[in-house]
Write an enzyme that holds these catalytic residues in place. Structure first.
Site, PDB file in Angstrom:
ATOM      1  N   SER A  46     -35.050  -7.729 -19.171  1.00  0.00           N
ATOM      2  CA  SER A  46     -34.675  -7.617 -17.762  1.00  0.00           C
ATOM      3  C   SER A  46     -33.606  -6.546 -17.625  1.00  0.00           C
ATOM      4  O   SER A  46     -32.882  -6.253 -18.576  1.00  0.00           O
ATOM      5  CB  SER A  46     -34.117  -8.952 -17.251  1.00  0.00           C
ATOM      6  OG  SER A  46     -33.538  -8.815 -15.966  1.00  0.00           O
ATOM      7  N   TYR A  49     -28.508 -16.101 -18.418  1.00  0.00           N
ATOM      8  CA  TYR A  49     -29.638 -15.178 -18.306  1.00  0.00           C
ATOM      9  C   TYR A  49     -29.265 -13.813 -18.864  1.00  0.00           C
ATOM     10  O   TYR A  49     -30.053 -13.191 -19.590  1.00  0.00           O
ATOM     11  CB  TYR A  49     -30.047 -15.063 -16.842  1.00  0.00           C
ATOM     12  CG  TYR A  49     -31.343 -14.330 -16.603  1.00  0.00           C
ATOM     13  CD1 TYR A  49     -32.558 -14.901 -16.959  1.00  0.00           C
ATOM     14  CD2 TYR A  49     -31.355 -13.080 -15.989  1.00  0.00           C
ATOM     15  CE1 TYR A  49     -33.758 -14.243 -16.724  1.00  0.00           C
ATOM     16  CE2 TYR A  49     -32.551 -12.414 -15.752  1.00  0.00           C
ATOM     17  CZ  TYR A  49     -33.748 -13.002 -16.118  1.00  0.00           C
ATOM     18  OH  TYR A  49     -34.932 -12.342 -15.878  1.00  0.00           O
TER      19      TYR A  49
END
Length: 273
Positions: free
Chosen positions: A142, A155
């Site tokens: 990501s 995350y």
């Protein structure tokens, strides 16, 4: 002839979003697609859609955070296929949890277990099915693995770990003919975004999407199929000399020095359609 003709591709987290779109694209390019997901009903819908379109697809239940589940998944694939050519480690979760001193330990552990440890486990138990013939591994990272977000330390840590794990795997398996790369998506229109920010129909979700139009140089959210075509490039022989790389597909966000400036710059707002 499709770019993945006579190839067997395993895709985790393929019930919805990027994984689902990639399964459909790979099947359209001639691959036999093996889907693994924790959501049985939606996973079967993906398989049915591929088959109705003339593609080859099958599915097995998979919880990437559970080592025994991953082992069983790998054994089922070995029995069904013998070897595989492509592994797309795409399964992942995300949730805000506050600043680090506020962040729930169980939430941090959960995100690491699914996103980072899950990528490791699936690679560990499926790479043996690639050692004979080589192939391509793609990991979903990501842009949050390259730059941090507020209130999302779990995350950020997981995706940053995936980016570097990808490089480690690329070095480990280059001489086995296995290329390993990652994709770092930006903000993509998926069910995960609906969960995190709200749907298009909800006021919060509408505001989120409008803000992202300003922040993103291309002026919109990405679509799952746009990530699937990046995965197709990395899975195919078109990328035969590419390994250990991370491809950022974020509409230009990471190219900008200070994306927040776009929210307050009137000229940019006027140019945003």
């Amino acid at each position: 002839m499709g770019r993945l003709e006579n190839k067997t591709a395993v895709i985790t987290g393929a019930a919805t979003g990027i994984g689902q779109a990639t399964a459909e694209v790979f099947a359209n390019e001639g691959a036999r697609v093996i889907i693994g997901d924790i959501n049985k009903d939606q996973m079967e819908e993906t398989v049915d859609a591929i088959r109705k379109n003339g593609g080859q697809a099958e599915s097995f239940h998979l919880d990437v955070s559970d080592e025994n589940s991953v082992k069983a998944f790998a054994d089922q694939i070995k029995d069904a296929c013998g070897t595989i050519d492509i592994l797309f480690n795409n399964a992942g979760v995300d949730q805000e949890g506050g600043k680090v001193h506020e962040y729930p330990v169980d939430l941090f552990d959960r995100i690491i277990a699914v996103d980072l440890r899950g990528t490791f486990l699936c690679s560990k138990y499926l790479i043996p099915l690639m050692l004979e013939n080589g192939g391509s591994i793609i990991n979903t990272s990501s842009m949050s693995g390259r730059a941090a977000d507020l209130d999302r330390s779990g995350y950020n840590a997981a995706k940053g770990g995936i980016t570097n794990l990808t490089k480690a795997m690329a070095i480990d398996y280059a001489r086995n003919g296995i290329r390993v790369n990652s994709i770092s998506p930006g903000t993509i229109e998926t069910p995960l975004i609906d969960k995190l920010a709200g749907t298009k129909e909800q006021e919060m979700g509408e505001q989120f999407r409008e803000a992202n139009k300003w922040i993103t140089p291309l002026g919109r959210l990405g679509q799952p199929k746009e990530m699937a075509t990046v995965a197709l490039f990395l899975a195919s022989d078109d990328s035969s000399y590419v390994t250990g790389e991370d491809i950022t597909a974020d509409g230009g966000i990471m190219a900008y020095t200070w994306p927040g400036k776009m929210l307050i710059e009137e000229k940019w707002k006027e140019e945003t359609k």
